[in-house]
Design a protein around this motif. Structure first.
Motif, PDB file in Angstrom:
ATOM      1  N   GLN A 137     -45.413 -39.109 -16.893  1.00 41.32           N
ATOM      2  CA  GLN A 137     -45.019 -40.283 -16.109  1.00 41.32           C
ATOM      3  C   GLN A 137     -45.367 -41.553 -16.889  1.00 41.32           C
ATOM      4  O   GLN A 137     -46.513 -41.747 -17.287  1.00 41.32           O
ATOM      5  CB  GLN A 137     -45.731 -40.308 -14.755  1.00 41.32           C
ATOM      6  CG  GLN A 137     -45.202 -41.433 -13.866  1.00 41.32           C
ATOM      7  CD  GLN A 137     -45.909 -41.514 -12.520  1.00 41.32           C
ATOM      8  OE1 GLN A 137     -47.091 -41.240 -12.420  1.00 41.32           O
ATOM      9  NE2 GLN A 137     -45.160 -41.915 -11.500  1.00 41.32           N
ATOM     10  N   LEU A 148     -49.947 -31.850 -15.137  1.00 46.12           N
ATOM     11  CA  LEU A 148     -49.799 -30.401 -15.247  1.00 46.12           C
ATOM     12  C   LEU A 148     -48.920 -29.822 -14.139  1.00 46.12           C
ATOM     13  O   LEU A 148     -49.050 -30.201 -12.977  1.00 46.12           O
ATOM     14  CB  LEU A 148     -51.206 -29.785 -15.199  1.00 46.12           C
ATOM     15  CG  LEU A 148     -51.390 -28.314 -15.517  1.00 46.12           C
ATOM     16  CD1 LEU A 148     -50.829 -27.954 -16.887  1.00 46.12           C
ATOM     17  CD2 LEU A 148     -52.876 -27.957 -15.436  1.00 46.12           C
ATOM     18  N   ARG A 149     -48.039 -28.918 -14.521  1.00 45.79           N
ATOM     19  CA  ARG A 149     -47.183 -28.203 -13.567  1.00 45.79           C
ATOM     20  C   ARG A 149     -47.285 -26.706 -13.827  1.00 45.79           C
ATOM     21  O   ARG A 149     -47.388 -26.286 -14.963  1.00 45.79           O
ATOM     22  CB  ARG A 149     -45.709 -28.633 -13.732  1.00 45.79           C
ATOM     23  CG  ARG A 149     -45.460 -30.130 -13.489  1.00 45.79           C
ATOM     24  CD  ARG A 149     -45.647 -30.478 -12.034  1.00 45.79           C
ATOM     25  NE  ARG A 149     -45.455 -31.888 -11.737  1.00 45.79           N
ATOM     26  CZ  ARG A 149     -46.453 -32.758 -11.571  1.00 45.79           C
ATOM     27  NH1 ARG A 149     -47.711 -32.370 -11.723  1.00 45.79           N
ATOM     28  NH2 ARG A 149     -46.208 -34.007 -11.255  1.00 45.79           N
ATOM     29  N   ILE A 163     -56.026 -26.931  -9.298  1.00 44.27           N
ATOM     30  CA  ILE A 163     -57.063 -27.512 -10.147  1.00 44.27           C
ATOM     31  C   ILE A 163     -58.476 -27.361  -9.563  1.00 44.27           C
ATOM     32  O   ILE A 163     -59.403 -27.031 -10.290  1.00 44.27           O
ATOM     33  CB  ILE A 163     -56.704 -28.952 -10.564  1.00 44.27           C
ATOM     34  CG1 ILE A 163     -55.631 -28.833 -11.655  1.00 44.27           C
ATOM     35  CG2 ILE A 163     -57.920 -29.717 -11.111  1.00 44.27           C
ATOM     36  CD1 ILE A 163     -55.099 -30.097 -12.208  1.00 44.27           C
ATOM     37  N   ASN A 197     -55.609 -36.261 -18.332  1.00 44.54           N
ATOM     38  CA  ASN A 197     -56.670 -36.178 -17.319  1.00 44.54           C
ATOM     39  C   ASN A 197     -57.735 -35.177 -17.737  1.00 44.54           C
ATOM     40  O   ASN A 197     -57.410 -34.071 -18.187  1.00 44.54           O
ATOM     41  CB  ASN A 197     -56.074 -35.733 -15.980  1.00 44.54           C
ATOM     42  CG  ASN A 197     -55.191 -36.794 -15.373  1.00 44.54           C
ATOM     43  OD1 ASN A 197     -55.666 -37.792 -14.833  1.00 44.54           O
ATOM     44  ND2 ASN A 197     -53.876 -36.597 -15.478  1.00 44.54           N
ATOM     45  N   SER A 216     -61.300 -33.028 -16.541  1.00 45.40           N
ATOM     46  CA  SER A 216     -62.092 -32.549 -15.407  1.00 45.40           C
ATOM     47  C   SER A 216     -63.577 -32.559 -15.743  1.00 45.40           C
ATOM     48  O   SER A 216     -63.947 -32.438 -16.898  1.00 45.40           O
ATOM     49  CB  SER A 216     -61.699 -31.111 -15.086  1.00 45.40           C
ATOM     50  OG  SER A 216     -60.499 -31.092 -14.410  1.00 45.40           O
ATOM     51  N   ASP A 219     -60.177 -43.375 -13.804  1.00 43.91           N
ATOM     52  CA  ASP A 219     -59.094 -42.992 -12.890  1.00 43.91           C
ATOM     53  C   ASP A 219     -59.514 -43.195 -11.428  1.00 43.91           C
ATOM     54  O   ASP A 219     -60.700 -43.180 -11.125  1.00 43.91           O
ATOM     55  CB  ASP A 219     -58.757 -41.509 -13.129  1.00 43.91           C
ATOM     56  CG  ASP A 219     -57.314 -41.177 -12.778  1.00 43.91           C
ATOM     57  OD1 ASP A 219     -56.617 -42.027 -12.202  1.00 43.91           O
ATOM     58  OD2 ASP A 219     -56.884 -40.051 -13.089  1.00 43.91           O
ATOM     59  N   ARG A 262     -54.032 -45.269  -5.975  1.00 43.00           N
ATOM     60  CA  ARG A 262     -52.795 -45.410  -5.208  1.00 43.00           C
ATOM     61  C   ARG A 262     -53.022 -45.853  -3.765  1.00 43.00           C
ATOM     62  O   ARG A 262     -52.206 -46.578  -3.191  1.00 43.00           O
ATOM     63  CB  ARG A 262     -52.097 -44.049  -5.228  1.00 43.00           C
ATOM     64  CG  ARG A 262     -50.726 -44.039  -4.691  1.00 43.00           C
ATOM     65  CD  ARG A 262     -50.087 -42.692  -4.978  1.00 43.00           C
ATOM     66  NE  ARG A 262     -50.383 -41.722  -3.947  1.00 43.00           N
ATOM     67  CZ  ARG A 262     -50.534 -40.416  -4.181  1.00 43.00           C
ATOM     68  NH1 ARG A 262     -50.467 -39.949  -5.399  1.00 43.00           N
ATOM     69  NH2 ARG A 262     -50.773 -39.588  -3.199  1.00 43.00           N
ATOM     70  N   GLU A 274     -44.578 -48.161  -5.546  1.00 43.71           N
ATOM     71  CA  GLU A 274     -43.303 -47.626  -5.059  1.00 43.71           C
ATOM     72  C   GLU A 274     -42.288 -48.704  -4.709  1.00 43.71           C
ATOM     73  O   GLU A 274     -41.106 -48.405  -4.565  1.00 43.71           O
ATOM     74  CB  GLU A 274     -43.547 -46.716  -3.841  1.00 43.71           C
ATOM     75  CG  GLU A 274     -44.321 -45.450  -4.208  1.00 43.71           C
ATOM     76  CD  GLU A 274     -44.535 -44.516  -3.025  1.00 43.71           C
ATOM     77  OE1 GLU A 274     -44.182 -44.881  -1.893  1.00 43.71           O
ATOM     78  OE2 GLU A 274     -45.071 -43.413  -3.265  1.00 43.71           O
ATOM     79  N   TYR A 284     -43.446 -44.390  -8.678  1.00 49.55           N
ATOM     80  CA  TYR A 284     -42.048 -44.005  -8.469  1.00 49.55           C
ATOM     81  C   TYR A 284     -41.106 -45.196  -8.584  1.00 49.55           C
ATOM     82  O   TYR A 284     -39.932 -45.019  -8.885  1.00 49.55           O
ATOM     83  CB  TYR A 284     -41.879 -43.345  -7.099  1.00 49.55           C
ATOM     84  CG  TYR A 284     -42.636 -42.048  -6.902  1.00 49.55           C
ATOM     85  CD1 TYR A 284     -43.220 -41.370  -7.984  1.00 49.55           C
ATOM     86  CD2 TYR A 284     -42.760 -41.470  -5.630  1.00 49.55           C
ATOM     87  CE1 TYR A 284     -43.910 -40.181  -7.791  1.00 49.55           C
ATOM     88  CE2 TYR A 284     -43.445 -40.275  -5.443  1.00 49.55           C
ATOM     89  CZ  TYR A 284     -44.022 -39.642  -6.516  1.00 49.55           C
ATOM     90  OH  TYR A 284     -44.689 -38.473  -6.329  1.00 49.55           O
TER      91      TYR A 284
END
Ligand code: C2E
Ligand code: CA
Ligand code: CA
Ligand code: CA
Length: 276
Positions: free
Chosen positions: A44, A61-62, A77, A113, A115, A175, A199, A236, A255
């Motif tokens: 993104q 990640l997907r 995750i 990102n 962890s 973050d 967000r 957005e 978005y």
């Protein structure tokens, strides 16, 4: 405990048992996913508010599960963290993201990102080094996103690792800003280059409730006042963007500009070189 109907009890909770079973299955599937290539990264963009140019892209990640379809990182995750599987998965993410960035124009950053478990592994610095060396991208192009909760525990070890990476030229981003408990001294102790405003605050900039609006504005103002690059997450609408610009936020992501996209779509968007 459940009555069997004959006066005896089975100390057996069907629901709990089901959940543990689902957990074990998920863990097994995750191990498998890494070796069989079911993970994929989407990217993104984040955009400079003054110029409107893309400054870089965040790797997200997907997981394409063979039976369950696309599984959201929010679902796996946490368990990957608990089981330590996030360490090899995170290494794959770093290597894949840096290799992908090598195909993009050289002024674009790649954000990854991290962890908490990756900081505890001791391997973080060599792993980051390895990913940079293998891809050939400059350390200045890599941005590591960490949350406050990740660095609050064991902060001495984390501080040392982040310090080392920072010295190499890697950029560090905080973050989900505003959702933790950062004190000013804490924020000053860590070598952050960037602050990503969560967000939830961006979302409340235009809330119907005045309190929520005021808090959201205050969080944005505070982040900007720290004098680092600030990225507003989850933008957005144009209305949100206008307020962020007014508050002199540096970058926006959300978005309104672009959803996360697969590597081929991103390559087209940023004008990547065709690399075979
Ligand atoms: P995050 O790092 O805060 O990432 C931002 C999340 O917000 C992403 O969700 C992104 O798709 C979503 N998002 C971006 N713009 C908008 C918007 O305008 N509106 C809304 N409603 N959502 C937006 P995603 O991809 O589902 O990732 C969720 C979380 O999973 C991430 O939150 C991050 O904490 C974690 N994650 C993702 N990839 C990785 C990874 O490679 N490693 C680790 N350790 N965590 C990851
Ligand atoms: Ca992030
Ligand atoms: Ca975030
Ligand atoms: Ca988040």
């Amino acid at each position: 405990a459940k009555s069997s109907g004959r006066g005896t009890f089975h100390f057996f909770e069907p629901e709990l048992d089901q959940r543990m079973h689902a957990r074990r299955n998920l863990e097994r599937d995750m191990r498998h996913a890494l070796v069989s290539g079911e993970f994929e990264l989407h990217y993104q963009p984040f955009v400079d508010l003054k110029s409107g140019d893309i400054s870089g892209l965040e790797a997200l990640l997907r997981w394409h599960h063979p039976q369950r379809g696309l599984v959201s990182p929010a679902e796996f995750i946490p368990l990957a963290e608990e089981t330590g599987l996030i360490v090899p998965i995170g290494e794959w993410v770093l290597r894949t993201a840096c290799a992908e960035a090598a195909k993009w124009p050289a002024d674009l950053k790649i954000a990854v990102n991290l962890s908490p478990a990756q900081f505890r592994s001791k391997e973080l610095v060599p792993v980051v080094f390895g990913a940079l060396a293998a891809s050939g991208i400059g350390a200045q192009r890599l941005e590591l996103e960490v949350t406050e909760t990740a660095i609050m525990h064991d902060s001495e070890a984390v501080f040392a690792a982040l310090g080392q990476l920072h010295k190499l030229g890697v950029r560090i981003a905080l973050d989900d800003f505003g959702t933790g408990y950062s004190s000013l001294s804490f924020l000053q102790k860590f070598p952050f280059d960037k602050i990503k405003i969560d967000r939830s605050f961006v979302n409340e900039l235009l809330s119907a409730k005045e309190d929520s609006r005021l808090i959201a504005r205050a969080v944005v103002k505070f982040a900007v006042s720290l004098g680092k690059t600030t990225t507003a997450e989850g933008v957005e609408t144009k209305e949100q963007l206008d307020i962020l610009r007014e508050e002199a936020c540096t970058e926006m992501q959300g978005y309104y500009f672009s959803r996360p996209k697969c590597s081929a779509e991103i390559a087209q968007m940023v004008g990547a070189e065709a690399v075979s």
